[in-house]
Design a protein around this motif. Structure first.
Motif, short mmCIF file in Angstrom:
data_model
loop_
_atom_site.label_atom_id
_atom_site.label_comp_id
_atom_site.label_asym_id
_atom_site.label_seq_id
_atom_site.Cartn_x
_atom_site.Cartn_y
_atom_site.Cartn_z
N GLN A 100 0.85 -1.39 -0.04
CA GLN A 100 -0.12 -0.09 -0.11
C GLN A 100 1.06 1.28 0.04
O GLN A 100 0.53 2.09 -0.60
CB GLN A 100 -0.94 -0.10 1.27
CG GLN A 100 -2.06 -1.02 1.23
CD GLN A 100 -3.06 -0.99 2.50
OE1 GLN A 100 -3.87 -0.10 2.65
NE2 GLN A 100 -2.57 -1.92 3.26
N ALA A 101 1.90 1.28 0.60
CA ALA A 101 2.92 2.53 0.96
C ALA A 101 3.51 2.63 -0.26
O ALA A 101 4.00 3.89 -0.98
CB ALA A 101 3.96 2.06 2.01
N SER A 102 4.06 1.53 -1.13
CA SER A 102 4.74 1.61 -2.57
C SER A 102 4.48 0.52 -3.37
O SER A 102 5.04 -0.37 -3.45
CB SER A 102 6.33 1.45 -2.09
OG SER A 102 7.18 1.63 -3.13
N PRO A 103 3.37 0.84 -4.13
CA PRO A 103 2.91 -0.23 -4.92
C PRO A 103 3.56 -0.32 -6.24
O PRO A 103 3.66 0.40 -7.04
CB PRO A 103 1.33 0.42 -5.15
CG PRO A 103 1.44 1.75 -5.21
CD PRO A 103 2.54 1.90 -4.02
N ASP A 104 4.42 -1.45 -6.39
CA ASP A 104 5.36 -1.66 -7.67
C ASP A 104 5.31 -3.38 -7.76
O ASP A 104 4.80 -3.97 -6.85
CB ASP A 104 6.63 -1.08 -7.50
CG ASP A 104 7.50 -1.36 -6.29
OD1 ASP A 104 7.31 -2.56 -5.75
OD2 ASP A 104 8.24 -0.65 -5.71
N THR A 115 7.04 -5.11 -4.59
CA THR A 115 6.14 -5.13 -3.24
C THR A 115 4.89 -5.95 -3.61
O THR A 115 4.44 -6.79 -2.86
CB THR A 115 5.67 -3.90 -2.75
OG1 THR A 115 4.97 -3.13 -3.86
CG2 THR A 115 6.90 -3.07 -2.32
N ALA A 116 4.33 -6.11 -5.07
CA ALA A 116 3.11 -6.63 -5.37
C ALA A 116 3.68 -8.36 -5.36
O ALA A 116 2.93 -9.21 -4.80
CB ALA A 116 2.54 -6.57 -6.85
N LEU A 117 4.79 -8.67 -5.72
CA LEU A 117 5.21 -9.92 -5.87
C LEU A 117 5.32 -10.45 -4.32
O LEU A 117 4.90 -11.84 -3.91
CB LEU A 117 6.43 -10.28 -6.72
CG LEU A 117 6.93 -11.59 -6.51
CD1 LEU A 117 6.07 -12.46 -7.44
CD2 LEU A 117 8.29 -11.64 -7.38
N GLU A 118 6.01 -9.75 -3.55
CA GLU A 118 6.16 -10.05 -2.13
C GLU A 118 4.73 -10.31 -1.33
O GLU A 118 4.66 -11.00 -0.55
CB GLU A 118 6.84 -8.91 -1.31
CG GLU A 118 8.40 -8.92 -1.42
CD GLU A 118 9.13 -7.52 -1.29
OE1 GLU A 118 8.58 -6.85 -0.67
OE2 GLU A 118 10.50 -7.61 -1.34
N TRP A 119 3.83 -9.37 -1.74
CA TRP A 119 2.44 -9.58 -1.17
C TRP A 119 1.82 -10.93 -1.71
O TRP A 119 1.05 -11.58 -0.86
CB TRP A 119 1.68 -8.11 -1.71
CG TRP A 119 0.23 -8.25 -1.20
CD1 TRP A 119 -0.37 -8.38 -0.06
CD2 TRP A 119 -0.95 -8.61 -2.17
NE1 TRP A 119 -1.73 -8.20 -0.16
CE2 TRP A 119 -2.04 -8.57 -1.33
CE3 TRP A 119 -0.77 -8.85 -3.47
CZ2 TRP A 119 -3.42 -8.89 -2.11
CZ3 TRP A 119 -2.06 -9.16 -4.11
CH2 TRP A 119 -3.33 -9.13 -3.29
N ASP A 120 2.06 -11.09 -2.79
CA ASP A 120 1.33 -12.26 -3.57
C ASP A 120 1.99 -13.48 -2.80
O ASP A 120 1.31 -14.36 -2.25
CB ASP A 120 1.80 -12.24 -4.96
CG ASP A 120 0.89 -13.49 -5.71
OD1 ASP A 120 -0.26 -13.66 -5.54
OD2 ASP A 120 1.73 -14.34 -6.02
#
Length: 221
Positions: free
Chosen positions: A128-132, A135-140
């Protein structure tokens, strides 16, 4: 010994290629129904003809790639009908796995679930703080880790494998929602907190209901 080493090396190459192509399918770099030509893929990802063909067979077994009648390959379609079917299979397999885990899981299982949910909260704050893409892959991956933790005490490796297959098929739908800003992270956090409470209380009916709600929200359903 020599031949065994070569086989392990080939398997490692295929695993690396599969990971890269799986990621690019999930992020929409490789589009639904796109034809996958061996030589073009080799130029982008490396590997030999043999290793790339084996990679595509692996991804076909996962339901991410489809072999065509012309003996080629294409990215699997991503229609609303596909989403509906994947959603059905995720709900059924993951609820069955969690039900069994609640019956069999010990304190160590509870600790794995708590740790995975904690890591997910940190990954959600980061995306949410840095959507790239990073971070998207780490979130997934954090989302995947929660699913794996929830099912880890179910006592059925085959059930875990099948659930993982349908999780992989759902990734591009979930990541599309993330790119479009259509994920309610506040509601997710509240739902996951309630899920953790239900699991620790061994409240199966509430836990299964919350898990289904989470899967449906995860795919925009």
């Amino acid at each position: 010994m020599i031949f065994g080493g070569r086989k392990e090396e080939d398997e490692t190459v295929v695993a690396m290629l599969a990971s890269a192509i799986r990621r690019d399918i999930s992020f929409g770099v490789l589009l639904p129904d796109q034809k996958l030509k061996i030589e073009a893929l080799r130029q982008s990802y490396g590997g030999s003809n043999h290793s790339m063909r084996e990679t595509l067979r692996v991804l076909a077994a996962e339901g991410l790639v489809e072999a065509t009648s012309q003996r080629g390959f294409r990215v699997m379609s991503a229609t609303q009908a596909d989403l509906k079917d994947i959603l059905l299979m995720r709900v059924e397999t993951e609820k069955l796995g969690l039900s069994r885990a609640l019956q069999r899981g010990d304190v160590a299982w509870e600790a794995r679930v708590i740790a995975a949910l904690h890591a997910l909260r940190r990954a959600e704050a980061a995306v949410q703080a840095s959507p790239d893409d990073v971070t998207a892959l780490e979130w997934d991956e954090a989302c995947r880790a929660v699913t794996e933790a929830l099912l880890s005490a179910c006592g059925s490796p085959r059930l875990i494998e099948v659930a993982g297959k349908f999780y992989n098929q759902s990734r591009r739908f979930r990541l599309a929602l993330l790119r479009e800003g259509r994920i309610d992270f506040i509601a997710r956090a509240q739902r996951q907190e309630r899920l953790q409470t239900a699991i620790l209380a061994r409240d199966e009916s509430t836990a299964l209901e919350l898990l289904e709600d989470d899967i449906r929200a995860d795919l925009g359903a």
